[in-house]
Design an enzyme around this catalytic site. Structure first.
Site, PDB file in Angstrom:
ATOM      1  N   ASN A   7      -5.226  10.766   0.562  1.00 14.61           N
ATOM      2  CA  ASN A   7      -4.059  10.244   0.159  1.00 14.61           C
ATOM      3  C   ASN A   7      -4.214   9.331  -0.936  1.00 14.61           C
ATOM      4  O   ASN A   7      -4.913   8.479  -1.254  1.00 14.61           O
ATOM      5  CB  ASN A   7      -3.306   9.298   1.532  1.00 14.61           C
ATOM      6  CG  ASN A   7      -1.981   8.767   1.194  1.00 14.61           C
ATOM      7  OD1 ASN A   7      -1.750   8.417  -0.078  1.00 14.61           O
ATOM      8  ND2 ASN A   7      -0.980   8.768   2.024  1.00 14.61           N
ATOM      9  N   HIS A  10      -2.276   5.402  -3.494  1.00 13.08           N
ATOM     10  CA  HIS A  10      -2.790   3.757  -3.895  1.00 13.08           C
ATOM     11  C   HIS A  10      -3.085   3.833  -5.262  1.00 13.08           C
ATOM     12  O   HIS A  10      -3.033   2.748  -5.655  1.00 13.08           O
ATOM     13  CB  HIS A  10      -3.945   3.478  -2.945  1.00 13.08           C
ATOM     14  CG  HIS A  10      -3.652   3.275  -1.426  1.00 13.08           C
ATOM     15  ND1 HIS A  10      -2.738   2.271  -0.999  1.00 13.08           N
ATOM     16  CD2 HIS A  10      -3.958   4.244  -0.520  1.00 13.08           C
ATOM     17  CE1 HIS A  10      -2.421   2.644   0.492  1.00 13.08           C
ATOM     18  NE2 HIS A  10      -2.972   3.641   0.558  1.00 13.08           N
ATOM     19  N   HIS A  43       3.104  10.403  -0.801  1.00 16.09           N
ATOM     20  CA  HIS A  43       4.194   9.922  -0.336  1.00 16.09           C
ATOM     21  C   HIS A  43       5.167   9.596  -1.252  1.00 16.09           C
ATOM     22  O   HIS A  43       5.110   8.607  -1.715  1.00 16.09           O
ATOM     23  CB  HIS A  43       4.041   8.774   0.728  1.00 16.09           C
ATOM     24  CG  HIS A  43       5.166   8.198   1.565  1.00 16.09           C
ATOM     25  ND1 HIS A  43       5.113   7.131   2.429  1.00 16.09           N
ATOM     26  CD2 HIS A  43       6.502   8.676   1.546  1.00 16.09           C
ATOM     27  CE1 HIS A  43       6.117   7.004   3.144  1.00 16.09           C
ATOM     28  NE2 HIS A  43       7.195   7.947   2.414  1.00 16.09           N
ATOM     29  N   ARG A  45       8.483   7.912  -1.849  1.00 11.24           N
ATOM     30  CA  ARG A  45       9.274   6.849  -1.013  1.00 11.24           C
ATOM     31  C   ARG A  45      10.641   6.898  -1.574  1.00 11.24           C
ATOM     32  O   ARG A  45      10.668   7.326  -2.802  1.00 11.24           O
ATOM     33  CB  ARG A  45       8.640   5.725  -0.877  1.00 11.24           C
ATOM     34  CG  ARG A  45       7.347   5.769  -0.034  1.00 11.24           C
ATOM     35  CD  ARG A  45       6.989   4.102   0.232  1.00 11.24           C
ATOM     36  NE  ARG A  45       7.823   3.395   0.790  1.00 11.24           N
ATOM     37  CZ  ARG A  45       7.708   3.101   1.973  1.00 11.24           C
ATOM     38  NH1 ARG A  45       6.389   3.072   2.658  1.00 11.24           N
ATOM     39  NH2 ARG A  45       8.578   2.237   2.744  1.00 11.24           N
ATOM     40  N   ARG A  49       8.401   3.195  -4.962  1.00 13.36           N
ATOM     41  CA  ARG A  49       7.362   2.102  -5.250  1.00 13.36           C
ATOM     42  C   ARG A  49       6.133   2.414  -5.595  1.00 13.36           C
ATOM     43  O   ARG A  49       5.491   1.627  -6.471  1.00 13.36           O
ATOM     44  CB  ARG A  49       7.215   1.104  -3.946  1.00 13.36           C
ATOM     45  CG  ARG A  49       6.381   1.727  -2.900  1.00 13.36           C
ATOM     46  CD  ARG A  49       6.337   0.879  -1.708  1.00 13.36           C
ATOM     47  NE  ARG A  49       7.462   0.368  -1.064  1.00 13.36           N
ATOM     48  CZ  ARG A  49       7.153  -0.111   0.046  1.00 13.36           C
ATOM     49  NH1 ARG A  49       6.094  -0.356   0.661  1.00 13.36           N
ATOM     50  NH2 ARG A  49       8.411  -0.713   0.664  1.00 13.36           N
ATOM     51  N   GLU A  70       4.445  13.598   2.343  1.00 10.29           N
ATOM     52  CA  GLU A  70       4.933  12.517   3.424  1.00 10.29           C
ATOM     53  C   GLU A  70       6.356  12.315   2.891  1.00 10.29           C
ATOM     54  O   GLU A  70       6.406  12.013   1.772  1.00 10.29           O
ATOM     55  CB  GLU A  70       4.112  11.319   3.457  1.00 10.29           C
ATOM     56  CG  GLU A  70       2.734  11.454   4.077  1.00 10.29           C
ATOM     57  CD  GLU A  70       2.182  10.355   4.243  1.00 10.29           C
ATOM     58  OE1 GLU A  70       2.563   9.060   3.894  1.00 10.29           O
ATOM     59  OE2 GLU A  70       0.770  10.157   4.349  1.00 10.29           O
ATOM     60  N   THR A 101       3.593   2.457   5.933  1.00  8.56           N
ATOM     61  CA  THR A 101       4.404   3.082   7.146  1.00  8.56           C
ATOM     62  C   THR A 101       3.636   2.356   8.560  1.00  8.56           C
ATOM     63  O   THR A 101       2.784   2.588   9.020  1.00  8.56           O
ATOM     64  CB  THR A 101       4.031   4.593   7.340  1.00  8.56           C
ATOM     65  OG1 THR A 101       4.215   5.174   5.994  1.00  8.56           O
ATOM     66  CG2 THR A 101       5.101   5.191   8.098  1.00  8.56           C
ATOM     67  N   GLU A 151       0.943  14.475  13.333  1.00  9.25           N
ATOM     68  CA  GLU A 151      -0.015  13.622  12.964  1.00  9.25           C
ATOM     69  C   GLU A 151       0.123  12.502  13.781  1.00  9.25           C
ATOM     70  O   GLU A 151       1.130  11.471  13.818  1.00  9.25           O
ATOM     71  CB  GLU A 151       0.157  13.147  11.372  1.00  9.25           C
ATOM     72  CG  GLU A 151      -0.901  12.270  10.989  1.00  9.25           C
ATOM     73  CD  GLU A 151      -1.000  12.075   9.351  1.00  9.25           C
ATOM     74  OE1 GLU A 151      -0.445  12.783   8.725  1.00  9.25           O
ATOM     75  OE2 GLU A 151      -1.304  11.070   9.079  1.00  9.25           O
ATOM     76  N   HIS A 191      -3.889   6.987   9.132  1.00  7.93           N
ATOM     77  CA  HIS A 191      -3.397   5.736   9.024  1.00  7.93           C
ATOM     78  C   HIS A 191      -4.652   4.651   9.581  1.00  7.93           C
ATOM     79  O   HIS A 191      -4.862   4.667  10.634  1.00  7.93           O
ATOM     80  CB  HIS A 191      -2.082   5.279   9.865  1.00  7.93           C
ATOM     81  CG  HIS A 191      -1.289   4.274   9.091  1.00  7.93           C
ATOM     82  ND1 HIS A 191      -1.760   2.939   9.016  1.00  7.93           N
ATOM     83  CD2 HIS A 191      -0.226   4.358   8.422  1.00  7.93           C
ATOM     84  CE1 HIS A 191      -0.776   2.200   8.386  1.00  7.93           C
ATOM     85  NE2 HIS A 191       0.024   3.299   7.883  1.00  7.93           N
TER      86      HIS A 191
HETATM   87  N1  PXP Z   1      -0.887   9.281   7.405  1.00  8.55           N
HETATM   88  C1  PXP Z   1       0.433   8.654   6.750  1.00  8.55           C
HETATM   89  C2  PXP Z   1       1.566   9.385   7.456  1.00  8.55           C
HETATM   90  C3  PXP Z   1       0.433   7.785   6.426  1.00  8.55           C
HETATM   91  O1  PXP Z   1       1.794   7.284   6.068  1.00  8.55           O
HETATM   92  C4  PXP Z   1      -0.424   6.959   5.591  1.00  8.55           C
HETATM   93  C5  PXP Z   1      -0.195   5.714   4.557  1.00  8.55           C
HETATM   94  O2  PXP Z   1       0.541   6.228   3.585  1.00  8.55           O
HETATM   95  C6  PXP Z   1      -1.674   7.505   5.798  1.00  8.55           C
HETATM   96  C7  PXP Z   1      -1.984   8.656   6.756  1.00  8.55           C
HETATM   97  C8  PXP Z   1      -2.851   7.260   5.296  1.00  8.55           C
HETATM   98  O3  PXP Z   1      -3.087   5.784   5.645  1.00  8.55           O
HETATM   99  P1  PXP Z   1      -4.233   4.739   4.861  1.00  8.55           P
HETATM  100  O4  PXP Z   1      -3.638   4.297   3.614  1.00  8.55           O
HETATM  101  O5  PXP Z   1      -4.315   3.684   5.706  1.00  8.55           O
HETATM  102  O6  PXP Z   1      -5.499   5.474   5.024  1.00  8.55           O
END
Ligand code: PXP
Length: 238
Positions: A7, A10, A43, A45, A49, A70, A101, A151, A191
């Site tokens: 992901n 960040h 994602h 959004r 953001r 996402e 999330t 998921e 997550h």
């Molecule tokens: N899966 C989903 C559905 C998420 O919303 C997120 C956070 O955006 C992640 C995985 C990844 O989470 P993390 O950044 O805590 O590894």
């Protein structure tokens, strides 16, 4: 062995701190692929953001592995997704005030809507994964909605890591995974997973995909993104 979806939201969060051009999440997607990521997750959004519309368009061009978008059940985003055609959409809840999330999608509480949106994506050839808490009623509702995958939200497990609730939250996850697969669903998880807590989740039999962002991007600050992705891949494989 589960696949690793990296992901890259960040990276966009850091860029948006200055509303400039760097660091570019598209570069991050390229680096993650070079290091062996099996998928890129982002994602878009509603409040934009971090990831911007341009990022999604560019990702669509440069991502040669699975592109996992996402998204919330919002008409505007659904339209963008149908136009962009990622390999997979993961439907998530979205609240304006949350930092990330926070909980899974309440599929059981809005089955008709989730089923209708799922059907739309399936007709467009896009795989649908529903991000849910590892609770039985949500798993059952996800199966009824016709989604190919779920998921499982690993946030409770990640928070409980090292504490009294660790075993119970892991059992909850493993049980939900077994139930989901028993209903014919492909099972993903994500997550809060990091270099310490990922092992047991990767070992849950049949888990197909782990989506991990924050810990990988955080480590990348010190070791570079390629090395951070490679280390995570190694942990998942071992
Ligand atoms: N899966 C989903 C559905 C998420 O919303 C997120 C956070 O955006 C992640 C995985 C990844 O989470 P993390 O950044 O805590 O590894």
């Amino acid at each position: 062995m589960p696949q690793l979806g990296v992901n890259i939201d960040h990276v966009a969060t850091l860029r948006q701190a200055r509303r400039g051009l760097e660091p570019d999440p598209v570069w991050a997607a390229v680096e993650a692929q070079v290091a062996g990521a099996d998928g890129i997750t982002l994602h878009l959004r509603e409040d934009r953001r971090h990831i911007q519309d341009r990022d999604l368009r560019a990702m669509k061009d440069v991502v040669q592995v699975k592109l996992n978008l996402e998204m919330a059940l919002a008409d505007e985003i659904i339209e963008i997704a149908l136009r962009t055609k990622p390999s997979q959409v993961t439907l998530v809840p979205e609240k304006r005030q949350e930092i990330t999330t926070e909980g899974g999608l309440d599929v059981a509480g809005q089955e008709e809507r989730v089923a209708a949106v799922t059907e739309k994506f399936k007709r467009a050839g896009i795989v649908v994964s529903l991000f849910i808490d590892p609770f039985e009623p949500q798993v059952a509702a996800a199966a009824r909605c016709g989604a190919e995958a779920v998921e499982l939200h690993t946030g409770r497990y990640a928070e409980a890591w090292g504490g009294a609730e660790q075993e119970a939250t892991f059992a909850e996850l493993a049980g939900a995974a077994q139930r989901a697969m028993g209903l014919g669903l492909i099972c993903h998880a994500g997550h809060g997973l990091n270099y310490q807590n990922v092992g047991p989740v990767a070992e849950i039999p049949g888990i197909a995909e782990l989506n991990i962002g924050h810990s990988i991007i955080s480590r990348a600050v010190f070791v570079g993104l390629r090395e951070a992705v490679r280390e995570m891949k190694r942990l998942i494989q071992n």
